[in-house]
Each structure stands twice: as structure tokens, then as C-alpha cells.
Design an enzyme around this catalytic site. Sequence first.
Site, mmCIF file in Angstrom:
data_model
loop_
_atom_site.group_PDB
_atom_site.id
_atom_site.type_symbol
_atom_site.label_atom_id
_atom_site.label_comp_id
_atom_site.label_asym_id
_atom_site.label_seq_id
_atom_site.Cartn_x
_atom_site.Cartn_y
_atom_site.Cartn_z
ATOM 1 N N ASP A 141 15.019 60.096 72.357
ATOM 2 C CA ASP A 141 14.099 60.196 71.217
ATOM 3 C C ASP A 141 13.286 58.910 71.099
ATOM 4 O OD1 ASP A 141 15.422 62.527 70.917
ATOM 5 O OD2 ASP A 141 16.416 62.048 69.042
ATOM 6 N N GLU B 252 15.187 64.655 78.103
ATOM 7 C CA GLU B 252 13.762 64.988 78.003
ATOM 8 C C GLU B 252 12.881 63.967 78.729
ATOM 9 O OE1 GLU B 252 12.484 66.442 74.254
ATOM 10 O OE2 GLU B 252 10.467 65.636 74.466
HETATM 11 O O1 TRH Z 1 19.064 59.550 76.695
HETATM 12 P P1 TRH Z 1 18.834 61.000 76.838
HETATM 13 O O2 TRH Z 1 20.023 61.804 77.090
HETATM 14 O O3 TRH Z 1 18.085 61.523 75.596
HETATM 15 C C1 TRH Z 1 18.456 62.714 74.946
HETATM 16 C C2 TRH Z 1 17.333 63.705 75.022
HETATM 17 O O4 TRH Z 1 16.068 63.183 74.830
HETATM 18 C C3 TRH Z 1 17.583 64.802 74.012
HETATM 19 O O5 TRH Z 1 16.463 65.644 73.961
HETATM 20 C C4 TRH Z 1 17.857 64.186 72.668
HETATM 21 O O6 TRH Z 1 18.092 65.092 71.691
HETATM 22 C C5 TRH Z 1 19.081 63.316 72.781
HETATM 23 O O7 TRH Z 1 18.787 62.278 73.659
HETATM 24 C C6 TRH Z 1 19.521 62.718 71.468
HETATM 25 O O8 TRH Z 1 17.837 61.258 78.080
HETATM 26 P P2 TRH Z 1 16.283 61.010 78.238
HETATM 27 O O9 TRH Z 1 15.532 61.909 77.328
HETATM 28 O O10 TRH Z 1 16.008 61.105 79.642
HETATM 29 O O11 TRH Z 1 16.060 59.519 77.751
HETATM 30 C C7 TRH Z 1 16.493 58.405 78.459
HETATM 31 C C8 TRH Z 1 15.548 57.249 78.193
HETATM 32 O O12 TRH Z 1 16.130 56.042 78.665
HETATM 33 C C9 TRH Z 1 14.219 57.401 78.907
HETATM 34 O O13 TRH Z 1 13.174 56.934 78.086
HETATM 35 C C10 TRH Z 1 14.356 56.481 80.115
HETATM 36 C C11 TRH Z 1 15.213 55.402 79.532
HETATM 37 N N1 TRH Z 1 15.974 54.616 80.529
HETATM 38 C C12 TRH Z 1 15.644 53.289 80.690
HETATM 39 O O14 TRH Z 1 14.701 52.779 80.062
HETATM 40 N N2 TRH Z 1 16.374 52.557 81.586
HETATM 41 C C13 TRH Z 1 17.395 53.073 82.312
HETATM 42 O O15 TRH Z 1 18.023 52.353 83.115
HETATM 43 C C14 TRH Z 1 17.697 54.461 82.134
HETATM 44 C C15 TRH Z 1 18.799 55.077 82.945
HETATM 45 C C16 TRH Z 1 16.975 55.201 81.223
#
Ligand code: TRH
Length: 369
Positions: free
Chosen positions: A18, A261
Site C-alpha cells: 500500500d 500488487e
Molecule cells: O508487500 P506486499 O505483500 O503488499 C501487499 C499488497 O499490496 C496487497 O495488495 C496489500 O493489501 C497488502 O500488502 C497489505 O507486496 P507488494 O504489493 O509487491 O509491495 C512490496 C513493495 O515493497 C513494493 O513497493 C516493492 C517494495 N520492495 C522494496 O522496496 N525493496 C525490496 O527489497 C522488496 C523485496 C520490495
Amino acid sequence: MSSQHWDIFCRVVDNFGDLGVCWRLARQLTVEHGKRVRLWLDNPAPLSLIAPQRDETVEIRPWPTKMPEVADIVIEAFACELPQLYLKAMTFAKIAPCWLNLEYLSAEDWIEGCHGLASPHPHLPLVKYFFFPGFTPTSGGLLRETDIFMRQHSRAGFLAALGIADQPDALLLSLFCYENAPIAALLAAWEKASSLRPILCPILCLVPPGQPCNALYAHLGKPSARGWQVGNVHLLPIPFLSQEAYDTLLFVSDFNFARGEDSFVRAQWAGKPFVWQAYPQAENAQHAKLAAFAEQYRPHPLLLNFWRFWNGAEYDEDALRNFWPWLCGNHAALDDLTIHAQDWCAYLSSQEDMATRLIRFCSEKQRRN
Ligand code: TRH
């Protein structure tokens, strides 16, 4: 003329998605569209992980404790519910702001019918609109910065910066998943595939901290300084990267595991084959989301079977057994998947990005009021 003022409200739930989406949107609105943006976070701490070196272009604010000045456009991200104080301030504003709920991304058909719908507040003279991101021209689109395909990425440089020696003949994987992913079965499949002759190409799999590493600890124990070795697969824990560096990881890898997402969307912009683990929901509602996305993306049947397996949906075990030997055993398979991923990425990038659609949507609503 003073720049248009946007407020984005976000509650940081249990993961980074989010916040990740709101941060990207806020940045793009300021940097590319000259908007003045305040990002209101109930918990700003995780921002220092995804954006450790942020500048001051976006104003970061804690949830308000006194009546704030109201913006022209107000985004309530993922139905986070605006603070009561802010809602009250909106009712007193001379011109009511354009108020949107930015919804979760889904490829399901029904979002097209709900995108843009108005929801009048039950007691207050305010209207909220639903804005649904999506993969089609009639949805709210996807976040995409204008320079996204101009950025330079070097696999060797990226790995060197992390202190990892590159193995140029190895398939490079990134593994971002939830702790409940079927890791044991994946490890068993890798072990099995590695015993086949001719020997398959080696795999270097980079594993972010948190849930992905926890999932591996549960099956492989604590890693040595060299990570874990499972057959031909070298699994290496890496630190949590800035969002920018994480995007680079997706671009330089040959094959990505993404989740939720934001990483899911970024894996598509990387133009590489990927496996998506949808955010687990009650009654496996994520299975419908996966099916709807597959309907649009149309992956190779072996890849689709792998997606289903990875999300706990029904899958074909024989097809799963063939997946890694097929992917690592011949270049043509990976090349085909990559071409498909690039075609999909080209289709998506021929559409307008989400920030542009959002700005247009809000101007139309404001013009009518
Ligand atoms: O963290 P998530 O599982 O987020 C989820 C979903 O968005 C879901 O819809 C929501 O309801 C829930 O959270 C609460 O996965 P997502 O969406 O891929 O987000 C990960 C974020 O972290 C993305 O912006 C990329 C970032 N990221 C980094 O900046 N550095 C890293 O090393 C990694 C692995 C990810």
C-alpha cells in the site's frame, strides 16, 4: 498560478504494497506533473526502507491531529478511511475537493463497471468516486513513470554493488513471496530437476528478507555465509533494497517471483517472465484474481500451471514436474516466455499510465462541479 494540491492518505497495513503504491504515485505527481502532494501516513517508518534517500518533493505527514487545510484532490488509498478530522474539514471547504478511493488492482471484469462510480456520503454533502487500476484502456491503468524504459540496468553492476560474484551462465531469479508459499514443494522440484541428465543450467536465486527468507528458514534452517545450495540452485539472502534498486533487480533477473500488487506490476514492466503470488484472502478470493489475470496475460500452459501451484489453486503435478527441466533445459523456453512478457509489457505501455488517467478523471469531475 499555484500548483494543484493533492492529499494522499495511506494506512500501512502489514506489508509494503500500500505504501509502495502511494509513494510511487506521490512522487510521480510531483516530479512529472508539478503537483503539490502531501502523503499522510499512519506509520511513516517503513518509508525509510523503500525510499532511504528521499528528497523533499513529497511532503510526508503523520495522520492529522488538528483540522488541516483541505487539498483540491483527496485520495483515500485502498479504502483506508479518511481521518474524521479531515472529513469534517472537507465539509467546511469553500469548494469541495475531488475525493477518490484508489482501489486494489484486479484484472476481474467487474472492475470496469465500477471504475469511476460515485458514492455519495450517507450524511455529509460529499461524493467519493471509485478509481480502479487495471490492465485495460477502460480501467484506471497502471503506475508507470515516463523514464521507466530509459533507465540503464546492468546485471554485473547490480550484483557487484551487492557484493555478489556473478555466474554469467546461471539463470538469475528473484524470489519475493509470502511465507505461506509452497516452498517445500519448490525446493523438492529443484532438487529433482538437478538430478536429471544432462545437467540443467545453474540457478542463482536472490531472496529478500522477511517472509521469503522466513519461508526458507523453515525448510532449510539458517543459511551459511554462502546462503543455501539445493541441487543446482544457489539461494542467497539479500538485504531489503530501496524501491529503485528492487526495480533494477526485476529488470536484471531472468525470471521473477513477485507478489501482492506493486512488485507484481513492476515485474510486468521488467518484461521478464514471472510468477505472481496474489495476496492471500479469505475463502481463496485470490484464485479468481489469478484466473482473471491469466485470462488477459495468457501465459504458456506450463507457466500457468506453475502460477496455479504457487497460489494454492488446483494444478497438474506432471506438468509441474516438467516445469524446471523445461525452463532450464533449453534456451528456447526462456526466450519464448521472455518474448511473451515483452509483448505484454509493450501492450500495457501503449496505454496511458495511471497518474495521467487519474489527473484527467479529477479535472473532468472538477469541471462538472
Ligand atoms: O508487500 P506486499 O505483500 O503488499 C501487499 C499488497 O499490496 C496487497 O495488495 C496489500 O493489501 C497488502 O500488502 C497489505 O507486496 P507488494 O504489493 O509487491 O509491495 C512490496 C513493495 O515493497 C513494493 O513497493 C516493492 C517494495 N520492495 C522494496 O522496496 N525493496 C525490496 O527489497 C522488496 C523485496 C520490495
